[in-house]
Design an enzyme around this catalytic site. Sequence first.
Site, PDB file in Angstrom:
ATOM      1  N   LYS A 179       0.836  -1.207   0.000  1.00  0.00           N
ATOM      2  CA  LYS A 179       0.000   0.000   0.000  1.00  0.00           C
ATOM      3  C   LYS A 179       0.871   1.257   0.000  1.00  0.00           C
ATOM      4  O   LYS A 179       0.500   2.278  -0.596  1.00  0.00           O
ATOM      5  CB  LYS A 179      -0.923   0.000   1.221  1.00  0.00           C
ATOM      6  CG  LYS A 179      -1.942   1.141   1.214  1.00  0.00           C
ATOM      7  CD  LYS A 179      -2.908   1.061   0.042  1.00  0.00           C
ATOM      8  CE  LYS A 179      -3.813   2.288  -0.058  1.00  0.00           C
ATOM      9  NZ  LYS A 179      -4.724   2.431   1.081  1.00  0.00           N
ATOM     10  N   LYS A 251      -0.746  12.485   5.237  1.00  0.00           N
ATOM     11  CA  LYS A 251      -0.326  11.344   6.063  1.00  0.00           C
ATOM     12  C   LYS A 251       0.354  10.271   5.212  1.00  0.00           C
ATOM     13  O   LYS A 251       1.452   9.794   5.541  1.00  0.00           O
ATOM     14  CB  LYS A 251      -1.533  10.734   6.765  1.00  0.00           C
ATOM     15  CG  LYS A 251      -1.264   9.396   7.463  1.00  0.00           C
ATOM     16  CD  LYS A 251      -2.503   8.815   8.083  1.00  0.00           C
ATOM     17  CE  LYS A 251      -3.511   8.292   7.094  1.00  0.00           C
ATOM     18  NZ  LYS A 251      -3.098   6.994   6.455  1.00  0.00           N
TER      19      LYS A 251
END
Length: 304
Positions: A179, A251
Amino acid sequence: MTDTTRGDGTMVAVLGLGAMGLPMARRLAEDLEVRGFDIAPGRLELGREAGVTPCESARDAVRGADAVLLAVRDSAQLEDVLFGEHGVAQEMGSGTVAILTSTVGTDGIAAVAARLADLGIALVDAPLSGGPARAGEGDLLIVVGATPEARQRAEPVLTRLASTLTVVGDRPGDGQALKTVNQLLCGVHIAAAAEALALADALGLEPETTLEALGAGAGASFMLGDRGRRMLRAYDDEGVEVLSRLDIFVKDMGIVADALRARGIEAPVAGAARELFLRGRADGLGDADDSSVIRVVVPRRMRP
């Protein structure tokens, strides 16, 4: 397994009924018994309307659950939810499977998995992509890092949420690793789409025609096609519907930067994309849709 009249008897606790957690819980509640918890009362009420049994605390939600789906914001929240003062790990029975759907990075995942294993709990590292609409339709891309036994225990949940389920490794952390790579590409592609459409606007090209032409050519990408149409509305007074907040990419690109730095990899393109998202947050766009990053490239549309 928990005795229930729904589905295959699996009872699921969903912790975090936010933009992704709520549609996932709704999807699961079509077939399974689902309990939910969120710190925002309004989200609990939305969960109730979606067929989810709301609980007064995270601990209440996980008692007796076969699977606990963790839809948290970051690694700090993950630690707090599991092991903090009001953490749920001690309430989760031996044999429970914890399914982490959030993007939190690889750091610390092995340690979290080991602490859970000491309690007889398996961690399935299963970060996902697809957005809220696809979450509610069971059309997510989920990449999984977990032991074969843990994957089997999580299967009733994962197969109801994913149209594409890819096992990338047998260790928790393997899913986060893939990811992280995915988010590098996504962040760069969103930033590149913003710059390209800003340039097209400056050159006097018709926006819709430009986007259609680019989407048919070699420069096409999913992010151009998906975020591009929202970028064309980024300057509207009402803005664009928030499907993925800009500060989520702050983030995620931070996770990418940490991974690159730790491994001594120079990645100036990823760094430049991260800078755009950071500037967007500094400009007050953190809770806007991530397509609004085009307003960092060009603060206001050059042409009426």
